[in-house]
Design a protein around this motif. Structure first.
Motif, PDB file in Angstrom:
ATOM      1  N   PRO A 126      32.826  -3.180  44.137  1.00  0.00           N
ATOM      2  CA  PRO A 126      31.883  -2.715  45.177  1.00  0.00           C
ATOM      3  C   PRO A 126      31.823  -1.205  45.340  1.00  0.00           C
ATOM      4  O   PRO A 126      30.730  -0.628  45.403  1.00  0.00           O
ATOM      5  CB  PRO A 126      32.423  -3.388  46.443  1.00  0.00           C
ATOM      6  CG  PRO A 126      33.147  -4.599  45.946  1.00  0.00           C
ATOM      7  CD  PRO A 126      33.755  -4.188  44.645  1.00  0.00           C
ATOM      8  N   LEU A 144      26.310  -3.435  52.157  1.00  0.00           N
ATOM      9  CA  LEU A 144      26.855  -3.692  50.829  1.00  0.00           C
ATOM     10  C   LEU A 144      28.219  -4.354  50.916  1.00  0.00           C
ATOM     11  O   LEU A 144      28.843  -4.425  51.997  1.00  0.00           O
ATOM     12  CB  LEU A 144      26.963  -2.378  50.051  1.00  0.00           C
ATOM     13  CG  LEU A 144      25.657  -1.615  49.814  1.00  0.00           C
ATOM     14  CD1 LEU A 144      25.944  -0.272  49.158  1.00  0.00           C
ATOM     15  CD2 LEU A 144      24.689  -2.438  48.962  1.00  0.00           C
ATOM     16  N   LEU A 145      28.710  -4.822  49.778  1.00  0.00           N
ATOM     17  CA  LEU A 145      30.036  -5.421  49.708  1.00  0.00           C
ATOM     18  C   LEU A 145      31.107  -4.400  50.052  1.00  0.00           C
ATOM     19  O   LEU A 145      30.955  -3.201  49.811  1.00  0.00           O
ATOM     20  CB  LEU A 145      30.293  -5.965  48.299  1.00  0.00           C
ATOM     21  CG  LEU A 145      29.359  -7.069  47.787  1.00  0.00           C
ATOM     22  CD1 LEU A 145      29.639  -7.333  46.315  1.00  0.00           C
ATOM     23  CD2 LEU A 145      29.514  -8.335  48.610  1.00  0.00           C
ATOM     24  N   SER A 147      35.186  -3.395  49.502  1.00  0.00           N
ATOM     25  CA  SER A 147      36.275  -3.659  48.557  1.00  0.00           C
ATOM     26  C   SER A 147      37.545  -4.146  49.241  1.00  0.00           C
ATOM     27  O   SER A 147      38.364  -4.836  48.632  1.00  0.00           O
ATOM     28  CB  SER A 147      36.581  -2.394  47.751  1.00  0.00           C
ATOM     29  OG  SER A 147      36.940  -1.340  48.632  1.00  0.00           O
ATOM     30  N   SER A 209      32.550  -9.527  44.435  1.00  0.00           N
ATOM     31  CA  SER A 209      33.502  -8.602  43.813  1.00  0.00           C
ATOM     32  C   SER A 209      34.114  -9.234  42.566  1.00  0.00           C
ATOM     33  O   SER A 209      34.102 -10.456  42.397  1.00  0.00           O
ATOM     34  CB  SER A 209      34.610  -8.240  44.804  1.00  0.00           C
ATOM     35  OG  SER A 209      35.408  -9.367  45.091  1.00  0.00           O
TER      36      SER A 209
END
Length: 407
Positions: A126, A144-145, A147, A209
């Motif tokens: 990510p 967004l993703l 981590s 991920s």
């Protein structure tokens, strides 16, 4: 040299003898030049945009096993890469390499408990993926993703999220076959929805991920490594170095991966090549017609000059210079028009409609290429010179008596 400029002045005065005809010929050359430059500039802009987008999507280079590029997998990551950390270290040691991003590509089902939909998923890093690639997708909702998330996360394509009635914060289940052929499932949380600009992709696309993808597939492998360089021009040289350094693996360039780019480039080359040929034929016919009229009107004058001792080659030079002047002024005016239009599109943006298969348009811009401008202008001058010489050749070699008797 003085003799040459004398002939140029002579040709210039001849051009002014019938100003209307000269202006029409120049205008045709101008429009032809402008059309070629604008069409060529648009094609170059399209090529450059697609090349940058393709390289941003896959990486300038893609590293994988030979079987990854040549064979279909019976189970996920059958042809994947092992020892990823060591490979990344080797790749990053190359001076042209800036980033190396792992990718886990897999398919399966995504379910909300009541409905299951086929997904095409990508496992990415990510933090690096979205920072290195830039705006390769548009976030519709959420974010967004992350981590360091406590729970496994996914991002869904906009149409896929709508089909599952899911949004940021929704809980879903991913189901996929492991590398051993067994089924596995993992619960995930939706962080956001996005669009790629391709509706068919938005119906199936899922991002998660690398760790979540490997946990679902029960493996430590990745599908491939995307290698991002300092500039796109360094692609081929870097490919040769890395291929020699890692002979057990295969290194492909972004262009080998970019099927859409190759198809569009081939199509545009044919379309704009045919357009340029048509424009060249029109210019040749117009200049030929104008010069034919000028030569016919001046046949007795040509006969008189021949009787006074003027050589056919000198007359041919004069008439050829007339064509060159008309073509040259038309080419300069056409280049000025093309530059003006190109600049105006930056000041007053024009949005193109979405191309087939996509849901988002793009800005209309014209790429400036000095090489294209020089070659087009020289080509226009050459065409007008050739047309003038071909028309005048027969008349200047006509017997003097016939020329003087012409009516």
């Amino acid at each position: 040299m003085n003799d040459f400029w004398t002939w140029v002045r002579f040709a210039w005065h001849n051009c002014l003898r019938n100003l209307r005809r000269s202006l029409v010929t120049t205008a045709i050359a101008m429009l032809g030049t402008a059309a070629i430059l604008l069409a060529g500039g648009f094609a170059l802009f399209t090529y450059d945009s697609l090349a940058q987008a393709s390289a941003r999507d896959t990486g300038h280079l893609v590293l994988g096993t030979p079987a990854h590029f040549a064979q279909d997998e019976d189970v996920p990551l059958q042809n994947g890469l092992d020892a990823v950390a060591a490979l990344r270290g080797t790749l990053l040691a190359d001076p042209a390499v800036r980033h190396v991003l792992p990718r886990v590509a897999f398919s399966g089902l995504v379910s909300n408990g009541d409905k299951s939909v086929v997904m095409l998923a990508q496992g990415v890093e990510p933090d690096s993926e979205f920072a290195v690639k830039g705006p390769f997708l548009t976030v519709r909702s959420g974010h967004l993703l992350e981590s360091d998330a406590a729970q496994p996360q996914v991002m869904l394509g906009d149409d896929l999220a709508r089909s599952l009635k899911a949004g940021p914060g929704s809980s879903l289940t991913l189901l996929a076959s492991t590398t051993e052929g067994a089924m596995n499932a993992i619960d995930v949380v939706v962080t956001g929805t996005f669009t790629t600009g391709v509706p068919e992709m938005d119906k199936r696309a899922v991002y998660t991920s690398v760790q979540v993808a490997q946990q679902l597939l029960v493996t430590q492998r990745v599908s491939s490594l995307g290698v991002f360089l300092d500039r796109i021009e360094a692609t081929e040289a870097a490919r040769e170095r890395l291929a020699a350094q890692l002979p057990q693996l295969r290194v492909q360039t972004w262009e080998q991966q970019a099927v859409f780019y190759q198809a569009v480039r081939g199509l545009y080359n044919r379309i704009f090549g045919a357009l340029g040929l048509i424009i060249a034929v029109i210019v040749v016919f117009v200049v030929t017609s104008a010069m034919a009229m000028a030569v016919i009107e001046r046949t007795r004058e040509i006969g008189t000059l021949r009787a006074l001792g003027t050589l056919p080659s000198q007359l041919l030079r004069s008439l050829g210079l007339e064509g060159m002047l008309l073509g040259g002024f038309g080419a300069l005016a056409g280049a000025a028009v093309a530059l003006a239009v190109s600049g105006a599109l930056h000041i007053f943006p024009v949005q193109m409609p979405p191309p087939p298969g996509r849901s988002e348009g793009y800005p209309l811009l014209i790429h400036f290429s000095p090489t294209l401008y020089v070659l087009t202008m020289l080509g226009m001058v050459g065409l007008t010179l050739l047309a003038s010489v071909l028309v005048a050749r027969k008349t200047v070699h006509m017997p003097v008596v016939e020329a003087l008797a012409h009516t």
